[in-house]
Design an enzyme around this catalytic site. Structure first.
Site, PDB file in Angstrom:
ATOM      1  N   THR B 149     -22.999 -59.139 -37.139  1.00  0.00           N
ATOM      2  CA  THR B 149     -24.108 -60.066 -36.868  1.00  0.00           C
ATOM      3  C   THR B 149     -25.397 -59.383 -37.335  1.00  0.00           C
ATOM      4  O   THR B 149     -25.727 -59.445 -38.511  1.00  0.00           O
ATOM      5  CB  THR B 149     -24.177 -60.478 -35.383  1.00  0.00           C
ATOM      6  OG1 THR B 149     -24.240 -59.309 -34.571  1.00  0.00           O
ATOM      7  CG2 THR B 149     -22.965 -61.309 -34.995  1.00  0.00           C
ATOM      8  N   LYS B 175     -17.933 -54.231 -34.520  1.00  0.00           N
ATOM      9  CA  LYS B 175     -19.319 -54.660 -34.701  1.00  0.00           C
ATOM     10  C   LYS B 175     -20.063 -54.342 -33.405  1.00  0.00           C
ATOM     11  O   LYS B 175     -19.490 -54.340 -32.316  1.00  0.00           O
ATOM     12  CB  LYS B 175     -19.437 -56.145 -35.024  1.00  0.00           C
ATOM     13  CG  LYS B 175     -19.165 -57.058 -33.845  1.00  0.00           C
ATOM     14  CD  LYS B 175     -20.076 -58.277 -33.806  1.00  0.00           C
ATOM     15  CE  LYS B 175     -21.532 -57.944 -33.771  1.00  0.00           C
ATOM     16  NZ  LYS B 175     -22.180 -58.288 -32.491  1.00  0.00           N
ATOM     17  N   THR B 186     -22.897 -58.560 -28.211  1.00  0.00           N
ATOM     18  CA  THR B 186     -21.438 -58.509 -28.194  1.00  0.00           C
ATOM     19  C   THR B 186     -20.900 -57.318 -28.974  1.00  0.00           C
ATOM     20  O   THR B 186     -21.364 -56.998 -30.048  1.00  0.00           O
ATOM     21  CB  THR B 186     -20.871 -59.805 -28.795  1.00  0.00           C
ATOM     22  OG1 THR B 186     -21.142 -60.851 -27.897  1.00  0.00           O
ATOM     23  CG2 THR B 186     -19.368 -59.696 -29.019  1.00  0.00           C
TER      24      THR B 186
END
Lengths: 397, 397
Positions: B149, B175, B186
């Site tokens: 992201t 990630k 997240t």
């Protein structure tokens, strides 16, 4: 209750002063509050395991329930200074007692500033003479200025009430700043009143009042090594002595004190370091107050939420995430979240609030978050501010 | 153990792919990992009360201890989407099963991105065909790109070990980002291996490995609504099946897995949003590991400490304050604090470290804080990064 303009010297029997003695590079850094009577006194202090020397000494002195004066310096916390720190603070108290012609045991002390440096006792001793000479009933503002560190303005509040025909005044001053998170910026507050109140009663009312005010801004105020709240009551208002917590007089006094501490707490948040928004988080329907506070603070301490508010980004998912991670056994399907009065989450899912409308509402300086849990009667209101690049700049040097 | 260059497709039996299907404005946003055998599978997920739809579904599927594939999208978290969110994720799985000619029950799903928006199922379904067509043993890098992201780079690690004569490979991708605080960004991680290992054994080893790695960066990684770690073991390495936790083979495997998860965790912190420093906080001598972690995180989550590190300001008082406020019954006189290897606090007081020397040492990219408590044998190592104005900028829009 009437909030009136004034300083901590508004109640009868108090004089104060603030001078610059050279601890800070510029500005006033030494304050003194003196009561002309042997005041009923109360205090509450940090729960940090590394409490600073002035905290140890003031806590000890207030055991008697009586005090005559408080000396406060900014620019040096006298924290992490071991036995030498205690001796330094005792020496300041001794010098003040000599100049003020008061008993050492009646003088409290508070400090705020950098941790780990010795107190510049000689500078303070040199400052004590002009400080004592400057004591006056108009000196509250100078004192309020002298306790500031990175604050951009003084925090003061005065309330006036009628207790059984007697006019009673409560004054307060505070310093805060650095309120963006679970933070270690020192919070100091000093309360004066001319109410006649027993020290036991004053202590109990003060504790609850601090719990609802200073302990409800960002995270528990009582966490830096130096946090201190000290209250002195001169008893000169002429009311019959408040001695019982449940009495009508106690409730009137309590409400007025809550007005003063609440206003001071709000001023601290509004002057939060680098803050551009004032955020009020209200949690209702929690199992109890402790749970409500926990959830409100979970939101208040989420940097992602606070950065979104700075950016006026209606990213309410960060509120939901913060609540969900707080370790409370809530039922997601019964949770309702509102942002600026608009329902954003209900029944386990987004409720389709319009992003543009929310973004428009977030342009306001004041931001309101409310969370309903439908679990019980626990409520809490926590105040905080947004996280801004200026906060980081201010705290990085 | 040998850390080698490679992707999650390094272990035998795995193919992967990553494509752009239009969820994000630009860049790949849809990844697929497929195992050619019915892999032993394990997983651990967020503890957030509002867990996202993909988390509920994957947790359920992994109960069987078997899986064949994982489909991952970035750009939409499918969180706070209620029953519709579950149905959307199920539809994606169903479509993937049809295209891959696999049973639905063997397909796990993970999502990351903005909370509160419906999954764009049609975009994803359109992307599934090219995704499946692109599956290859070289596709690990594309998959690693597609799960990002705000990350600025892929996070990958591969380790190779010898278990009883068989060459075993473990691959991983992750990630992260947004690691500055107790945060809701997240964290996703996917582990592949060709080791033959029982799913029970894999689950237990994975849990402990995640506890030491992803759960030791900034605050507990398992707090966003979407955090997921999923491991698949193809069993094609030819080693005799690892079935007992205490066995020599299990320990070799465990150590290699810790190498992979530890490296991934470190890569996440080094790529923390807006980070300019990498900070390692080691606590020793705590009563137990829980207490050590609590103290290490208290420092890792102090914005004042982290802003000071950004400013290369040796304000170690902020470390001491954070420890003292952590609610641990430590004895201040027995605490020792070191910053960049220099003792700054010992025996209840500052130990006179030279500020200029400390400031010079803080110019390094890597910052080390160590805290000794002299209370017991509990240890913890927590990784975090500094708090920078860039972090706030990134998270405010």
């Amino acid at each position: 209750m009437k909030q009136v303009y004034g300083y901590i010297t508004a109640p009868r029997g108090f004089r104060a002063a603030g001078v610059s003695c050279g601890i800070k590079r510029e500005g006033k850094d030494l304050a003194l509050i003196v009561c002309e009577t042997d005041a009923a006194a109360a205090g509450t202090f940090t729960t940090n395991r590394f409490c600073a020397a002035p905290v140890s000494l003031s806590r000890e002195r207030l055991r008697s329930g009586r005090a005559r004066a408080v000396i406060v310096n900014s620019g040096c916390a006298n924290s992490c200074t071991g036995e030498e720190g205690i001796r330094d603070a005792e020496r300041v108290i001794r010098s003040a007692a000599r100049i003020l012609k008061l008993d050492e045991s009646g003088i409290c002390i508070a400090s705020t500033g950098r941790i780990g440096s010795r107190l510049p006792v000689e500078l303070i001793e040199e400052g004590l003479e002009p400080l004592a000479a400057g004591l006056s009933e108009e000196g509250g503002r100078d004192a309020a200025l002298a306790i500031l560190t990175t604050d951009s303005c003084v925090k003061e509040a005065v309330a006036r009430i009628n207790i059984g025909g007697a006019e009673v005044t409560i004054g307060g001053m505070a310093k805060g700043a650095g309120m963006v998170y679970p933070n270690m910026a020192t919070m100091l507050a000093f309360i004066t009143t001319d109410a006649a109140v027993s020290s036991d009663c004053l202590q109990r009312i003060l504790l609850e009042s601090v719990e609802r005010s200073f302990n409800c801004i960002s995270v528990d105020g009582d966490r830096s090594t130096n946090d201190s709240v000290i209250a002195l009551a001169s008893g000169l208002a002429g009311n019959s002595v408040i001695e019982s917590i449940g009495s009508k007089e106690a409730r009137i006094f309590e409400k007025a004190l809550n007005g003063v501490t609440g206003t001071l707490a709000e001023q601290i948040v509004r002057d939060g370091e680098g803050a551009s928004k004032f955020i009020e988080i209200i949690v209702r329907g929690a199992a109890d107050r402790t749970e409500a506070r926990r959830l409100a603070f979970a939101v208040a301490n989420s940097p992602l939420f606070k950065a979104a508010i700075y950016g006026e980004d209606p990213n309410w998912g960060r509120i939901v995430s913060a609540i969900g991670a707080a370790g409370v056994a809530l039922d997601p399907d019964r949770v309702e979240v509102k942002l600026q009065g608009e329902c954003v989450f209900k029944g386990g899912a987004a409720c389709g609030a319009d992003r543009d409308t929310l973004a428009e509402l977030l342009r306001r300086y004041d931001v309101a978050v409310s969370v309903g849990l439908d679990r019980g009667a626990g409520e809490a209101r926590v105040l905080t501010c947004d996280l801004t690049p200026q906060y980081v700049d201010l705290n990085s040097s």
